[in-house]
Design a protein around this motif. Structure first.
Motif, PDB file in Angstrom:
ATOM      1  N   ASP A 225      49.830  11.560  69.747  1.00  0.00           N
ATOM      2  CA  ASP A 225      51.248  10.688  69.567  1.00  0.00           C
ATOM      3  C   ASP A 225      50.940   9.151  69.436  1.00  0.00           C
ATOM      4  OD1 ASP A 225      52.553  13.101  69.913  1.00  0.00           O
ATOM      5  OD2 ASP A 225      53.105  12.794  71.906  1.00  0.00           O
ATOM      6  N   VAL A 226      50.217   8.493  70.346  1.00  0.00           N
ATOM      7  CA  VAL A 226      50.055   7.065  70.162  1.00  0.00           C
ATOM      8  C   VAL A 226      49.111   6.633  69.050  1.00  0.00           C
ATOM      9  CG1 VAL A 226      50.444   6.548  72.725  1.00  0.00           C
ATOM     10  CG2 VAL A 226      48.169   6.932  72.105  1.00  0.00           C
ATOM     11  N   ILE A 227      48.201   7.613  68.484  1.00  0.00           N
ATOM     12  CA  ILE A 227      47.338   7.093  67.444  1.00  0.00           C
ATOM     13  C   ILE A 227      48.470   7.246  66.309  1.00  0.00           C
ATOM     14  CG2 ILE A 227      45.714   8.313  65.924  1.00  0.00           C
ATOM     15  CD1 ILE A 227      44.206   9.106  68.475  1.00  0.00           C
ATOM     16  N   ARG A 228      49.217   8.383  66.184  1.00  0.00           N
ATOM     17  CA  ARG A 228      50.163   8.394  65.123  1.00  0.00           C
ATOM     18  C   ARG A 228      51.140   7.050  64.959  1.00  0.00           C
ATOM     19  NH1 ARG A 228      52.683  12.734  66.659  1.00  0.00           N
ATOM     20  NH2 ARG A 228      51.323  14.211  65.742  1.00  0.00           N
ATOM     21  N   GLU A 229      51.686   6.808  66.220  1.00  0.00           N
ATOM     22  CA  GLU A 229      52.369   5.560  66.136  1.00  0.00           C
ATOM     23  C   GLU A 229      51.631   4.402  65.811  1.00  0.00           C
ATOM     24  OE1 GLU A 229      53.798   5.621  70.212  1.00  0.00           O
ATOM     25  OE2 GLU A 229      55.123   7.476  69.933  1.00  0.00           O
ATOM     26  N   ALA A 230      50.248   4.405  66.070  1.00  0.00           N
ATOM     27  CA  ALA A 230      49.620   2.968  65.866  1.00  0.00           C
ATOM     28  C   ALA A 230      49.269   3.151  64.512  1.00  0.00           C
ATOM     29  CB  ALA A 230      48.435   2.890  66.826  1.00  0.00           C
ATOM     30  N   GLN A 231      49.105   4.036  63.701  1.00  0.00           N
ATOM     31  CA  GLN A 231      48.700   4.188  62.115  1.00  0.00           C
ATOM     32  C   GLN A 231      49.411   2.904  61.320  1.00  0.00           C
ATOM     33  OE1 GLN A 231      46.046   5.605  60.964  1.00  0.00           O
ATOM     34  NE2 GLN A 231      45.618   6.503  62.617  1.00  0.00           N
ATOM     35  N   GLY A 232      48.789   1.855  60.708  1.00  0.00           N
ATOM     36  CA  GLY A 232      49.131   1.104  59.794  1.00  0.00           C
ATOM     37  C   GLY A 232      49.600  -0.186  60.696  1.00  0.00           C
ATOM     38  N   GLN A 233      49.326  -0.177  62.124  1.00  0.00           N
ATOM     39  CA  GLN A 233      49.628  -1.442  62.733  1.00  0.00           C
ATOM     40  C   GLN A 233      48.501  -1.763  63.828  1.00  0.00           C
ATOM     41  OE1 GLN A 233      53.489  -0.979  64.226  1.00  0.00           O
ATOM     42  NE2 GLN A 233      52.940   0.800  65.409  1.00  0.00           N
ATOM     43  N   ALA A 234      47.167  -1.161  63.402  1.00  0.00           N
ATOM     44  CA  ALA A 234      46.310  -1.126  64.539  1.00  0.00           C
ATOM     45  C   ALA A 234      45.980  -2.523  64.584  1.00  0.00           C
ATOM     46  CB  ALA A 234      45.109  -0.380  63.901  1.00  0.00           C
ATOM     47  N   GLU A 235      45.873  -3.424  63.631  1.00  0.00           N
ATOM     48  CA  GLU A 235      45.213  -4.790  63.840  1.00  0.00           C
ATOM     49  C   GLU A 235      46.058  -5.603  64.740  1.00  0.00           C
ATOM     50  OE1 GLU A 235      43.652  -8.823  61.112  1.00  0.00           O
ATOM     51  OE2 GLU A 235      44.625  -6.863  60.287  1.00  0.00           O
ATOM     52  N   LEU A 236      45.129  -6.504  65.536  1.00  0.00           N
ATOM     53  CA  LEU A 236      45.574  -7.291  66.463  1.00  0.00           C
ATOM     54  C   LEU A 236      46.011  -8.592  65.826  1.00  0.00           C
ATOM     55  CD1 LEU A 236      46.716  -8.079  69.627  1.00  0.00           C
ATOM     56  CD2 LEU A 236      44.233  -9.058  69.828  1.00  0.00           C
ATOM     57  N   THR A 237      47.372  -8.898  65.575  1.00  0.00           N
ATOM     58  CA  THR A 237      47.706 -10.165  64.890  1.00  0.00           C
ATOM     59  C   THR A 237      48.009 -11.361  65.755  1.00  0.00           C
ATOM     60  OG1 THR A 237      50.140  -9.519  65.209  1.00  0.00           O
ATOM     61  CG2 THR A 237      48.934  -8.650  63.103  1.00  0.00           C
ATOM     62  N   ARG A 238      47.983 -12.517  65.278  1.00  0.00           N
ATOM     63  CA  ARG A 238      48.284 -13.532  66.087  1.00  0.00           C
ATOM     64  C   ARG A 238      49.850 -13.609  66.514  1.00  0.00           C
ATOM     65  NH1 ARG A 238      47.729 -19.957  64.390  1.00  0.00           N
ATOM     66  NH2 ARG A 238      48.668 -20.960  66.021  1.00  0.00           N
ATOM     67  N   ALA A 239      50.745 -13.139  65.967  1.00  0.00           N
ATOM     68  CA  ALA A 239      51.915 -12.946  66.751  1.00  0.00           C
ATOM     69  C   ALA A 239      51.867 -12.107  67.766  1.00  0.00           C
ATOM     70  CB  ALA A 239      52.959 -12.373  65.424  1.00  0.00           C
ATOM     71  N   GLU A 240      51.150 -11.020  67.719  1.00  0.00           N
ATOM     72  CA  GLU A 240      50.928 -10.146  68.926  1.00  0.00           C
ATOM     73  C   GLU A 240      50.580 -10.725  70.022  1.00  0.00           C
ATOM     74  OE1 GLU A 240      51.102  -5.455  66.760  1.00  0.00           O
ATOM     75  OE2 GLU A 240      49.418  -6.908  66.669  1.00  0.00           O
ATOM     76  N   LEU A 241      49.503 -11.065  69.806  1.00  0.00           N
ATOM     77  CA  LEU A 241      48.415 -12.069  70.694  1.00  0.00           C
ATOM     78  C   LEU A 241      49.490 -13.029  71.407  1.00  0.00           C
ATOM     79  CD1 LEU A 241      45.901 -12.172  72.087  1.00  0.00           C
ATOM     80  CD2 LEU A 241      45.238 -14.042  70.482  1.00  0.00           C
ATOM     81  N   GLU A 242      50.200 -13.867  70.711  1.00  0.00           N
ATOM     82  CA  GLU A 242      51.213 -14.889  71.356  1.00  0.00           C
ATOM     83  C   GLU A 242      52.269 -14.151  71.956  1.00  0.00           C
ATOM     84  OE1 GLU A 242      52.587 -16.745  67.832  1.00  0.00           O
ATOM     85  OE2 GLU A 242      50.832 -18.319  67.847  1.00  0.00           O
ATOM     86  N   ASP A 243      52.657 -13.074  71.745  1.00  0.00           N
ATOM     87  CA  ASP A 243      53.630 -12.063  72.525  1.00  0.00           C
ATOM     88  C   ASP A 243      53.249 -11.819  73.845  1.00  0.00           C
ATOM     89  OD1 ASP A 243      55.712 -12.641  70.531  1.00  0.00           O
ATOM     90  OD2 ASP A 243      55.411 -10.460  69.867  1.00  0.00           O
ATOM     91  N   GLU A 244      51.678 -11.394  73.736  1.00  0.00           N
ATOM     92  CA  GLU A 244      51.160 -10.955  74.903  1.00  0.00           C
ATOM     93  C   GLU A 244      51.006 -12.073  76.010  1.00  0.00           C
ATOM     94  OE1 GLU A 244      48.597  -7.858  76.989  1.00  0.00           O
ATOM     95  OE2 GLU A 244      50.066  -7.793  75.432  1.00  0.00           O
ATOM     96  N   HIS A 245      50.576 -13.276  75.365  1.00  0.00           N
ATOM     97  CA  HIS A 245      50.410 -14.530  76.185  1.00  0.00           C
ATOM     98  C   HIS A 245      51.957 -14.920  76.733  1.00  0.00           C
ATOM     99  CE1 HIS A 245      46.424 -16.019  74.358  1.00  0.00           C
ATOM    100  NE2 HIS A 245      46.396 -15.158  74.836  1.00  0.00           N
ATOM    101  N   MET A 246      52.940 -14.630  76.094  1.00  0.00           N
ATOM    102  CA  MET A 246      54.181 -14.994  76.486  1.00  0.00           C
ATOM    103  C   MET A 246      54.630 -14.044  77.811  1.00  0.00           C
ATOM    104  SD  MET A 246      57.888 -15.386  74.582  1.00  0.00           S
ATOM    105  CE  MET A 246      57.081 -16.904  73.574  1.00  0.00           C
ATOM    106  N   MET A 247      54.316 -12.824  77.524  1.00  0.00           N
ATOM    107  CA  MET A 247      54.454 -11.678  78.447  1.00  0.00           C
ATOM    108  C   MET A 247      53.700 -11.982  79.922  1.00  0.00           C
ATOM    109  SD  MET A 247      53.102  -8.802  80.106  1.00  0.00           S
ATOM    110  CE  MET A 247      51.995  -8.046  78.902  1.00  0.00           C
TER     111      MET A 247
END
Length: 296
Positions: A225-247
């Motif tokens: 299930d999680v592999i299916r959900e991650a298809q097409g958005q696997a790469e760690l982007t700068r925006a995601e990294l910034e969201d992680e730091h904020m979290m």
């Protein structure tokens, strides 16, 4: 079948499509740690990790399973090199995904520098796989948990699937107690250990994306299930990294002064935190869904 009670090879046989796993560097090749032999320490002919290719729900994937029965799944030079080689191969072969069945206490003290370097290379390789659009998913449910450098490596993956019995943290309970004393963390208090590092706490804090029953088939389906959900958005982007730091900054602000996980759960707004350890995975995730949103 209990995921917790299975060894690495049993998990591979049950998680991947039946009979599809093809092992790279099998035990028959006798590739062992040279450092352990020099110290007259026992060796394992797979060095505590199994790597290979398989099918998962009919899709070609590469996978690795750490063997907690050999030195607690601890990482040494050969162990780490096998993981890195498998991850690099995933990029070359353009597989559907990479699945990591992790069970590790961290780096072997016997070959500490080599192990530390190996873990850093594993992290780099995971992020390289993701940069190529290939999802990486970690499963954590073994008796030894996932600690040390492998705990950090797991958080480099797209998603983590845990059972309540699984544990995830940077430092293991015994390490914390040894370094800072029993007053800081009593490693013999099993309820405290699981409240602090177990799957339920990690799910509430947003460190794992699925909490499942201690069942191999539950882990398998969650991985699909999680592999299916991650298809097409696997790469760690700068925006995601910034969201992680904020979290993480928000987590430190809200919970940094709290020592007891029950108090963290109370601060999240859970009306009866003391009931959390008694809930099964289904009851817990139903309750936790609304409260874990505030962590992100």
């Amino acid at each position: 079948m209990s995921y917790l009670e299975c060894n690495a090879r049993e998990r591979i046989a049950q998680v991947f499509d039946p009979g599809s796993f093809e092992e790279f560097l099998p035990p028959s090749l006798r590739i062992v740690s040279p450092h352990l032999a020099q110290l007259d320490a026992p060796v394992s002919f797979d060095d505590g990790v199994i790597v290979g290719r398989a099918l998962l729900d009919g899709q070609l994937v590469l996978g690795a399973a750490q063997e907690g029965g050999f030195m607690g799944g601890a990482v040494g030079e050969v162990h780490g090199a096998k993981l890195v080689g498998m991850l690099e191969r995933a990029v070359r072969e353009r597989v559907h995904a990479v699945l990591l069945l992790l069970e590790s206490g961290g780096v072997r003290l016997h070959e500490a520098n080599a192990g530390l370097i190996a873990v850093s290379e594993v992290m780099r390789a995971i992020l390289e796989v993701r940069s190529q659009g290939i999802p990486v998913v970690a499963l954590i449910g073994g008796a030894n948990g996932c600690f040390g450098g492998m705990g950090i490596a797991a958080r480099c993956a797209n998603a983590i699937v845990m059972s309540e019995e699984g544990r995830l943290a940077m430092s293991g309970p015994e390490v914390i107690e040894t370094a800072n004393g029993v007053e800081e963390f009593d490693s013999k208090d099993r309820a405290l250990v699981w409240r602090t590092t177990g799957g339920k706490h990690r799910y509430l804090l947003g460190d794992c994306q699925r909490l499942v029953l201690d069942d191999v088939q539950a882990f398998r389906q969650a991985a699909i299930d999680v592999i299916r959900e991650a298809q097409g958005q696997a790469e760690l982007t700068r925006a995601e990294l910034e969201d992680e730091h904020m979290m993480l900054a928000t987590r430190l602000r809200d919970f940094g002064g709290i020592a007891e996980p029950l108090d963290v759960w109370k601060a999240l707004g859970i009306p009866d935190p003391a009931a959390i350890p008694m809930l099964d995975a289904f009851e817990f995730t139903g309750l936790a869904h609304a409260y874990r949103k505030g962590v992100h």
